[in-house]
Design an enzyme around this catalytic site. Structure first.
Site, PDB file in Angstrom:
ATOM      1  N   CYS A 161       0.865  -1.187   0.000  1.00 24.38           N
ATOM      2  CA  CYS A 161       0.000   0.000   0.000  1.00 24.38           C
ATOM      3  C   CYS A 161       0.895   1.229   0.000  1.00 24.38           C
ATOM      4  O   CYS A 161       1.741   1.395   0.867  1.00 24.38           O
ATOM      5  CB  CYS A 161      -0.890  -0.014   1.233  1.00 24.38           C
ATOM      6  SG  CYS A 161      -1.690   1.561   1.564  1.00 24.38           S
TER       7      CYS A 161
ATOM      8  N   CYS B 293      -3.379   7.532  -1.639  1.00 21.54           N
ATOM      9  CA  CYS B 293      -4.696   7.653  -2.289  1.00 21.54           C
ATOM     10  C   CYS B 293      -5.766   8.173  -1.344  1.00 21.54           C
ATOM     11  O   CYS B 293      -6.728   8.799  -1.796  1.00 21.54           O
ATOM     12  CB  CYS B 293      -5.127   6.300  -2.838  1.00 21.54           C
ATOM     13  SG  CYS B 293      -3.788   5.266  -3.393  1.00 21.54           S
TER      14      CYS B 293
ATOM     15  N   THR C  19      -4.156   5.001   7.415  1.00 22.75           N
ATOM     16  CA  THR C  19      -3.167   4.608   6.418  1.00 22.75           C
ATOM     17  C   THR C  19      -2.163   5.733   6.164  1.00 22.75           C
ATOM     18  O   THR C  19      -2.552   6.838   5.803  1.00 22.75           O
ATOM     19  CB  THR C  19      -3.888   4.245   5.105  1.00 22.75           C
ATOM     20  OG1 THR C  19      -4.720   3.120   5.346  1.00 22.75           O
ATOM     21  CG2 THR C  19      -2.901   3.911   4.001  1.00 22.75           C
TER      22      THR C  19
ATOM     23  N   GLU D 181      -0.621   1.406   9.131  1.00 25.80           N
ATOM     24  CA  GLU D 181      -1.819   2.011   9.685  1.00 25.80           C
ATOM     25  C   GLU D 181      -1.525   2.355  11.142  1.00 25.80           C
ATOM     26  O   GLU D 181      -0.624   1.773  11.742  1.00 25.80           O
ATOM     27  CB  GLU D 181      -3.001   1.029   9.630  1.00 25.80           C
ATOM     28  CG  GLU D 181      -3.801   1.093   8.334  1.00 25.80           C
ATOM     29  CD  GLU D 181      -3.139   0.403   7.162  1.00 25.80           C
ATOM     30  OE1 GLU D 181      -2.303  -0.505   7.412  1.00 25.80           O
ATOM     31  OE2 GLU D 181      -3.427   0.755   6.005  1.00 25.80           O
TER      32      GLU D 181
ATOM     33  N   HIS E 248     -12.727   5.736  -2.803  1.00 20.58           N
ATOM     34  CA  HIS E 248     -11.732   4.764  -2.324  1.00 20.58           C
ATOM     35  C   HIS E 248     -12.076   3.343  -2.784  1.00 20.58           C
ATOM     36  O   HIS E 248     -11.193   2.513  -2.947  1.00 20.58           O
ATOM     37  CB  HIS E 248     -11.564   4.858  -0.808  1.00 20.58           C
ATOM     38  CG  HIS E 248     -10.184   4.485  -0.365  1.00 20.58           C
ATOM     39  ND1 HIS E 248      -9.043   5.056  -0.898  1.00 20.58           N
ATOM     40  CD2 HIS E 248      -9.743   3.553   0.513  1.00 20.58           C
ATOM     41  CE1 HIS E 248      -7.969   4.494  -0.352  1.00 20.58           C
ATOM     42  NE2 HIS E 248      -8.372   3.585   0.500  1.00 20.58           N
TER      43      HIS E 248
ATOM     44  N   TYR F 180      -9.478   0.732  -5.112  1.00 21.62           N
ATOM     45  CA  TYR F 180      -9.098  -0.674  -4.925  1.00 21.62           C
ATOM     46  C   TYR F 180      -9.104  -1.461  -6.233  1.00 21.62           C
ATOM     47  O   TYR F 180      -8.487  -2.516  -6.320  1.00 21.62           O
ATOM     48  CB  TYR F 180     -10.020  -1.333  -3.888  1.00 21.62           C
ATOM     49  CG  TYR F 180      -9.655  -0.999  -2.456  1.00 21.62           C
ATOM     50  CD1 TYR F 180      -9.027   0.195  -2.138  1.00 21.62           C
ATOM     51  CD2 TYR F 180      -9.932  -1.889  -1.422  1.00 21.62           C
ATOM     52  CE1 TYR F 180      -8.695   0.498  -0.842  1.00 21.62           C
ATOM     53  CE2 TYR F 180      -9.598  -1.588  -0.114  1.00 21.62           C
ATOM     54  CZ  TYR F 180      -8.984  -0.392   0.176  1.00 21.62           C
ATOM     55  OH  TYR F 180      -8.653  -0.100   1.465  1.00 21.62           O
TER      56      TYR F 180
ATOM     57  N   CYS G  65      -5.121  -0.343  -7.055  1.00 25.82           N
ATOM     58  CA  CYS G  65      -3.971  -0.739  -6.214  1.00 25.82           C
ATOM     59  C   CYS G  65      -3.924  -2.241  -5.962  1.00 25.82           C
ATOM     60  O   CYS G  65      -2.871  -2.862  -6.050  1.00 25.82           O
ATOM     61  CB  CYS G  65      -3.949   0.042  -4.907  1.00 25.82           C
ATOM     62  SG  CYS G  65      -5.092  -0.546  -3.634  1.00 25.82           S
TER      63      CYS G  65
ATOM     64  N   GLU H 267      -7.165  -5.704   4.266  1.00 26.98           N
ATOM     65  CA  GLU H 267      -7.649  -4.412   3.791  1.00 26.98           C
ATOM     66  C   GLU H 267      -8.610  -4.582   2.620  1.00 26.98           C
ATOM     67  O   GLU H 267      -9.519  -3.774   2.436  1.00 26.98           O
ATOM     68  CB  GLU H 267      -6.484  -3.506   3.398  1.00 26.98           C
ATOM     69  CG  GLU H 267      -6.951  -2.077   3.256  1.00 26.98           C
ATOM     70  CD  GLU H 267      -5.839  -1.126   2.915  1.00 26.98           C
ATOM     71  OE1 GLU H 267      -5.004  -1.487   2.074  1.00 26.98           O
ATOM     72  OE2 GLU H 267      -5.819  -0.031   3.477  1.00 26.98           O
TER      73      GLU H 267
HETATM   74 FE1  SF4 Z   1      -3.321   1.928   0.040  1.00 29.10          FE
HETATM   75 FE2  SF4 Z   1      -4.757   1.041  -2.021  1.00 29.10          FE
HETATM   76 FE3  SF4 Z   1      -5.861   2.707  -0.247  1.00 29.10          FE
HETATM   77 FE4  SF4 Z   1      -3.983   3.535  -1.985  1.00 29.10          FE
HETATM   78  S1  SF4 Z   1      -6.051   2.764  -2.473  1.00 29.10           S
HETATM   79  S2  SF4 Z   1      -4.102   4.037   0.172  1.00 29.10           S
HETATM   80  S3  SF4 Z   1      -2.664   1.755  -2.057  1.00 29.10           S
HETATM   81  S4  SF4 Z   1      -5.139   0.621   0.120  1.00 29.10           S
HETATM   82 FE    FE Z   2      -7.213   1.586   2.084  1.00 23.25          FE
END
Ligand code: SF4
Ligand code: FE
Length: 483
Positions: free
Chosen positions: A100, A104, A191, A257, A292, A296, A299, A447
């Protein structure tokens, strides 16, 4: 300076005086702490790639606020194409870090706060949108990392914020002053907070009138007086304190985190983006979560690419790559991973302009995207474990491999194909362990379940947007049913 170098970013973090706790002690120098550093390396990658001409189109763009070139992580999406590029950028970073990369949450918060404050101001004549634009210009100019902070501890889930025995279990306004407000409470699972310059706080759920003091949004520097950061543990984290890097699985990168406590923190007026407008808290939560959930689809797919590559390499190294069931499992992993990507791209391409002018994803498809993410990475991980064989959890340590007494046995008995050095096989198996059970399992597995909202949160949104009335009408028209 709108695009910072990775080095300048690290130096800017050094100047902050954050109150970070790890293993019960204050961390004097988070930047060089061996447990924390891999997560910083991941955020650095968001700067490194932005400075690489090869990735300029994905990683950088032009700000609609200042007309300057900026890092896409600080951008307000101006089109469906921007939303698609965001997902592609996240896939790229997942591929480069297998972790991660944390940045983001801020980007998703910017886009949600921008459009929500605009609509709040329209109704109430407040100045939150103006405040937010000034703040974001500063973020873009300085190329900052901002932690988007939503999740409250929540206490008894059967009670609303103001009904809790301990009123601090949801972050709230405890004092209204002429020059600002004082807030108290905490945000959990934050995060990348230790790698962030600012923390942008938003309410955690829709609020009612009696919860007015809990409807609050603002941003403050992460080293503001009263902010205490308690770093979250990860499975196998102390391997990062060992001499070698082999047993870490992912030698350079990670995520993190933390619990962030706001112990009577002062927020000046110009940094407040919501202050009691409880009827807009649901909108802000839904929009942030929607962005968000889109994220996902980028990422997790990038990290999935690495896991698929690792499984494929592991099968090659032990001579099983040609077996038909292995090939089929790799196909299945790819199919699942690309399905996640398809949802991330779909909810982006079906985006729309908000009243404020930035672009928002299609909410139904973004929620479908994240709902799939609560399942598919688990299946991809299961298949990777199947292909890897049990050795990825029973391997001796790097020190055993290097030991004058037993090293030769480790070398000899863990060799599979004659032309593949044992250490290469060990590296790949340790990476699979890292992604499925180790430090990165936070980011890739759990996550995937709970990040951006637990599965039930998406099911509620899917149910709200499923348009069943229209679907029933289709049937009635087909069958000439009149009621
Ligand atoms: Fe982390 Fe994915 Fe959230 Fe970006 S979108 S902060 S990489 S979990
Ligand atoms: Fe996240």
């Amino acid at each position: 300076m709108a695009i910072k170098t990775a080095e300048a970013y690290v130096e800017s973090l050094r100047k902050l005086n954050m109150e970070v706790y790890l293993f019960g002690k204050r961390v004097e120098n988070p930047v060089d702490d061996p447990i924390i550093r891999p997560s910083l390396n991941s955020v650095m990658m968001t700067y490194e790639l932005a400075n690489d001409p090869q990735y300029a189109d994905l990683m950088t763009t032009v700000s609609n606020l200042t007309g300057e070139k900026i890092n896409r992580f600080t951008h307000l999406h101006q089109s469906e194409e921007d939303l698609i590029k965001k997902v592609k950028m996240q896939r790229l970073l997942g591929q480069k870090t297998a972790a991660c990369f944390q940045r983001c949450v801020g980007m998703d918060a910017f886009n949600a706060v921008y459009s929500s404050t605009f609509e709040t101001d329209q109704k109430y004549g407040t100045k939150y949108h103006e405040n937010f634009i000034e703040f974001l210009k500063y973020v873009q100019r300085e190329d900052l990392v901002v932690d988007g902070a939503m999740t409250d501890p929540k206490g008894d889930r059967g009670l609303s914020p103001s009904q809790q025995q301990d009123p601090d279990l949801y972050l709230r306004i405890v004092e209204r002053r002429e020059d600002g407000i004082v807030v108290r409470g905490a945000k959990t699972h934050q995060t990348g907070i230790v790698n962030s310059h600012e923390v942008l706080v938003m309410p955690t759920s829709a609020m009612k009138e009696e919860d007015m003091d809990y409807a609050v949004a603002f941003s403050v520097p992460t080293d503001t007086k009263g902010i205490k950061i308690i770093y979250g543990r990860q499975s196998c984290d102390t391997r990062k304190l060992e001499a070698g890097t082999l047993d870490r699985g992912n030698p350079k990168f990670g995520g993190h985190e933390a619990l962030v406590v706001f112990d009577d923190v002062f927020v000046p007026n110009d940094r407040i983006f919501m202050c009691g407008e409880y009827d807009f808290s649901g909108m802000l939560v839904e929009r942030f979560a929607g962005y968000h959930r889109q994220s996902y689809g980028g990422c997790k797919v990038g990290v999935g690419d690495v896991l698929i590559g690792a499984a494929s390499l592991a099968s090659e190294y032990n001579g099983a790559a040609k077996a038909s069931h292995i090939k089929d499992k790799i196909i299945e992993m790819t199919h699942l991973n690309e399905t996640l990507y398809a949802c991330g791209i779909a909810c982006s391409s079906q985006g729309h302009e908000t009243a404020a002018g930035n672009y928002e994803i299609d909410m139904l498809l973004a929620n479908v995207c994240k709902q799939n993410v609560t399942r598919f990475p688990y299946e991809i991980a299961r298949l990777a474990e199947d292909i890897a064989g049990g050795l990825f959890v029973t391997l001796p340590s790097e020190e055993d491999l290097n030991s004058p007494e037993v090293g030769e046995y480790v070398e000899k008995y863990f060799k599979a194909k004659a032309d593949v050095p044992t250490i290469n096989r060990m590296k790949v198996l340790r990476l699979i362990e890292n992604l499925t059970l180790g430090t990165a399992a936070v980011g890739y597995r759990t996550e995937s379940m709970h990040g951006a909202g637990s599965p039930q949160a998406q099911r509620i949104m899917i149910s709200r947007q499923s348009n069943l009335g229209m679907k029933k009408q289709l049937v009635k028209e087909l069958l000439d049913i009149e009621e």
